[in-house]
Design a protein around this motif. Structure first.
Motif, PDB file in Angstrom:
ATOM      1  N   THR A 177       0.814  -1.210   0.000  1.00 11.09           N
ATOM      2  CA  THR A 177       0.000   0.000   0.000  1.00 11.09           C
ATOM      3  C   THR A 177       0.849   1.262   0.000  1.00 11.09           C
ATOM      4  OG1 THR A 177      -0.125   0.018   2.415  1.00 11.09           O
ATOM      5  CG2 THR A 177      -1.869  -1.158   1.223  1.00 11.09           C
ATOM      6  N   GLY A 178       2.021   1.194   0.599  1.00  9.57           N
ATOM      7  CA  GLY A 178       2.880   2.362   0.736  1.00  9.57           C
ATOM      8  C   GLY A 178       3.847   2.162   1.878  1.00  9.57           C
ATOM      9  N   PRO A 179       4.376   3.244   2.447  1.00  2.00           N
ATOM     10  CA  PRO A 179       5.311   3.068   3.558  1.00  2.00           C
ATOM     11  C   PRO A 179       4.604   2.449   4.755  1.00  2.00           C
ATOM     12  CG  PRO A 179       4.664   5.375   3.352  1.00  2.00           C
ATOM     13  CD  PRO A 179       4.099   4.666   2.162  1.00  2.00           C
ATOM     14  N   GLY A 180       5.328   1.590   5.456  1.00  3.28           N
ATOM     15  CA  GLY A 180       4.840   1.069   6.718  1.00  3.28           C
ATOM     16  C   GLY A 180       5.500   1.881   7.812  1.00  3.28           C
ATOM     17  N   CYS A 181       6.476   1.260   8.483  1.00  2.00           N
ATOM     18  CA  CYS A 181       7.201   1.968   9.540  1.00  2.00           C
ATOM     19  C   CYS A 181       8.588   2.420   9.087  1.00  2.00           C
ATOM     20  CB  CYS A 181       7.330   1.068  10.769  1.00  2.00           C
ATOM     21  SG  CYS A 181       5.748   0.545  11.435  1.00  2.00           S
ATOM     22  N   GLY A 182       8.954   2.150   7.834  1.00  2.00           N
ATOM     23  CA  GLY A 182      10.304   2.422   7.373  1.00  2.00           C
ATOM     24  C   GLY A 182      10.687   3.893   7.447  1.00  2.00           C
ATOM     25  N   LEU A 183       9.842   4.763   6.888  1.00  2.00           N
ATOM     26  CA  LEU A 183      10.144   6.195   6.922  1.00  2.00           C
ATOM     27  C   LEU A 183      10.146   6.719   8.358  1.00  2.00           C
ATOM     28  CD1 LEU A 183       8.071   7.603   3.906  1.00  2.00           C
ATOM     29  CD2 LEU A 183      10.513   7.057   3.980  1.00  2.00           C
ATOM     30  N   ALA A 219       1.073  11.321  -5.087  1.00  2.00           N
ATOM     31  CA  ALA A 219       2.071  10.709  -5.978  1.00  2.00           C
ATOM     32  C   ALA A 219       1.459   9.555  -6.767  1.00  2.00           C
ATOM     33  CB  ALA A 219       3.265  10.222  -5.160  1.00  2.00           C
ATOM     34  N   ASP A 220       2.036   9.290  -7.929  1.00  2.00           N
ATOM     35  CA  ASP A 220       1.490   8.278  -8.852  1.00  2.00           C
ATOM     36  C   ASP A 220       1.334   6.919  -8.184  1.00  2.00           C
ATOM     37  OD1 ASP A 220       1.352  10.121 -10.853  1.00  2.00           O
ATOM     38  OD2 ASP A 220       3.200   9.480 -11.865  1.00  2.00           O
ATOM     39  N   ASP A 231       9.468  -0.151  -4.165  1.00  2.00           N
ATOM     40  CA  ASP A 231      10.898  -0.254  -3.898  1.00  2.00           C
ATOM     41  C   ASP A 231      11.291   0.854  -2.925  1.00  2.00           C
ATOM     42  OD1 ASP A 231      11.833   2.186  -5.235  1.00  2.00           O
ATOM     43  OD2 ASP A 231      11.377   1.173  -7.111  1.00  2.00           O
ATOM     44  N   ARG A 232      12.534   0.838  -2.495  1.00  2.00           N
ATOM     45  CA  ARG A 232      12.929   1.740  -1.418  1.00  2.00           C
ATOM     46  C   ARG A 232      12.966   3.200  -1.859  1.00  2.00           C
ATOM     47  NH1 ARG A 232      17.949   3.794  -0.758  1.00  2.00           N
ATOM     48  NH2 ARG A 232      19.529   3.329  -2.316  1.00  2.00           N
ATOM     49  N   PHE A 233      12.994   3.454  -3.182  1.00  2.00           N
ATOM     50  CA  PHE A 233      13.024   4.835  -3.667  1.00  2.00           C
ATOM     51  C   PHE A 233      11.618   5.409  -3.860  1.00  2.00           C
ATOM     52  CE2 PHE A 233      16.773   2.665  -5.508  1.00  2.00           C
ATOM     53  CZ  PHE A 233      17.770   3.380  -4.863  1.00  2.00           C
ATOM     54  N   GLU A 234      10.617   4.559  -3.733  1.00  2.00           N
ATOM     55  CA  GLU A 234       9.256   4.938  -4.117  1.00  2.00           C
ATOM     56  C   GLU A 234       8.727   6.116  -3.310  1.00  2.00           C
ATOM     57  OE1 GLU A 234       7.167   4.082  -7.133  1.00  2.00           O
ATOM     58  OE2 GLU A 234       7.851   2.127  -6.397  1.00  2.00           O
ATOM     59  N   PHE A 235       9.200   6.277  -2.081  1.00  2.00           N
ATOM     60  CA  PHE A 235       8.609   7.272  -1.187  1.00  2.00           C
ATOM     61  C   PHE A 235       9.578   8.383  -0.812  1.00  2.00           C
ATOM     62  CE2 PHE A 235       6.857   2.972  -0.108  1.00  2.00           C
ATOM     63  CZ  PHE A 235       5.732   3.096  -0.912  1.00  2.00           C
ATOM     64  N   ASP A 236      10.623   8.569  -1.642  1.00  2.00           N
ATOM     65  CA  ASP A 236      11.612   9.607  -1.358  1.00  2.00           C
ATOM     66  C   ASP A 236      11.010  11.009  -1.415  1.00  2.00           C
ATOM     67  OD1 ASP A 236      13.560   7.763  -0.941  1.00  2.00           O
ATOM     68  OD2 ASP A 236      14.700   8.161  -2.760  1.00  2.00           O
TER      69      ASP A 236
END
Length: 347
Positions: A177-183, A219-220, A231-236
């Motif tokens: 779905t998107g970022p979880g707890c990573g950010l 965002a798209d 991927d890890r760049f998706e939410f920069d």
């Protein structure tokens, strides 16, 4: 399983037929040293020298072997008699748009150290068939909730959040779905010197900046329907650097939950229950925000399952499916062209 938070290796023991029969025996986490954790995060976030990457793979594999030995010590003869290890390793790159992924882990070394058969490399066959290579937990979620008679959703709150929607008629849809707890973890590390936002101590004192949430979710990636994988760049593009530590944490929680809610709205019907698992279930702000969007939110420990070891249990289950040539993914879960098994077997 070594997740994106890079805090250690989760190991768990199950008995299973790779289908609906799953018996859970317990699990543990063997933490990484600060030195190993730093190297794992460096390899995950930056381009490192190839010889350093190979040494890290060796050391990660040996740590996985130690986790298995610790599990054998904890659970005794039952664990020692285990026939098979599902070995996911640690993902240092996952770029589904380019069809590439990389998990560090040497199955030959793990097989030699443990004396057990190993199944690894779960994602790349799916990607070779046009799939996103993730999420892989979907069928496992279906197996452990096979007795449900109403539509439900299972949410895994790891570094990236993924959602499995299970219809009462057996239909299934899944994706990241998107970022979880990573950010949020990175924010807590960089701004507060914490490994993560422990007990929500930052976000609980913060205020959500709604315009930043709205901008982030425009965002798209968030407009695309499931199945999809991040991927890890998706939410920069999600930038809370202008906020206080506390407001940034609260706003990142709102982005995580907002993206989950957006994905759930595309399902055929709302889930009667959202079952949550993964490290994020321990974050009070994320859980309270989820309750604002879903009819009923429950954590899987209310079914006698462990949110901290479920993903490790999943890869044990997937290893058995791999040996039995059963599909790990289908077009509805990863976008692959046809039902696909996977996994590399090391005797």
């Amino acid at each position: 399983m070594s997740g994106t938070s890079a805090d250690g290796v989760d190991a768990a023991l199950i008995t299973t037929d790779g289908q609906d029969f799953v018996e859970f025996h317990g699990g543990l986490t063997l933490p990484y040293s600060e030195e190993v954790r730093s190297r794992v995060l460096e390899a995950s976030q930056h381009n490192v020298r190839l010889d350093e990457l190979l040494r890290l793979e060796r050391d990660l594999t040996l740590h996985h072997a130690q986790a298995i030995f610790a599990l054998e010590e904890q659970l005794g003869e039952l664990a020692k008699s285990a026939k098979l290890v599902g070995f996911h390793g640690h993902t240092v790159r996952h770029i589904p748009g380019e069809g590439v992924t990389m998990q560090l882990g040497n199955p030959w070394l793990l097989a030699e150290k443990t004396g057990k058969q190993v199944v690894s490399d779960f994602r790349r066959r799916d990607m070779a068939r046009g799939g996103q290579g993730a999420p892989l937990a979907t069928f496992f979620h279906q197996a452990i909730f096979h007795d449900e008679t109403q539509a439900i959703a299972v949410l895994n709150l790891g570094g990236v959040a993924n959602l499995t929607w299970l219809g009462a008629d057996g239909s299934i849809v899944a994706g990241d779905t998107g970022p979880g707890c990573g950010l949020l973890d990175e924010w807590a590390q960089e701004m507060a010197g914490l490994s993560h936002d422990i007990d929500g101590q930052l976000a609980l004192r913060g205020t959500v900046h709604q315009q930043l949430v709205k901008d982030a979710l425009s965002a798209d990636y968030f407009q695309r329907p499931l199945p999809k994988s991040a991927d890890r760049f998706e939410f920069d593009h999600i930038d809370v650097s202008g906020l206080s530590v506390e407001d940034g944490a609260a706003t990142l929680c709102a982005v995580t939950v907002g993206a989950i809610a957006m994905s759930a709205q595309t399902m055929a019907e709302p889930p009667a229950i959202l079952w949550a698992t993964g490290g994020g279930v321990h974050h009070p702000v994320i859980m309270s925000m989820l309750a604002e969007h879903f009819q009923t939110v429950q954590t899987i420990d209310q079914r006698g399952l462990s949110p901290d070891t479920l993903e490790a249990e999943c890869f044990a289950w997937l290893a058995v499916r791999s040996l039995r040539n059963l599909p790990l993914t289908i077009p509805e879960t990863t976008g692959c062209s046809q039902p696909t098994t996977g996994g590399f077997v090391t005797p």
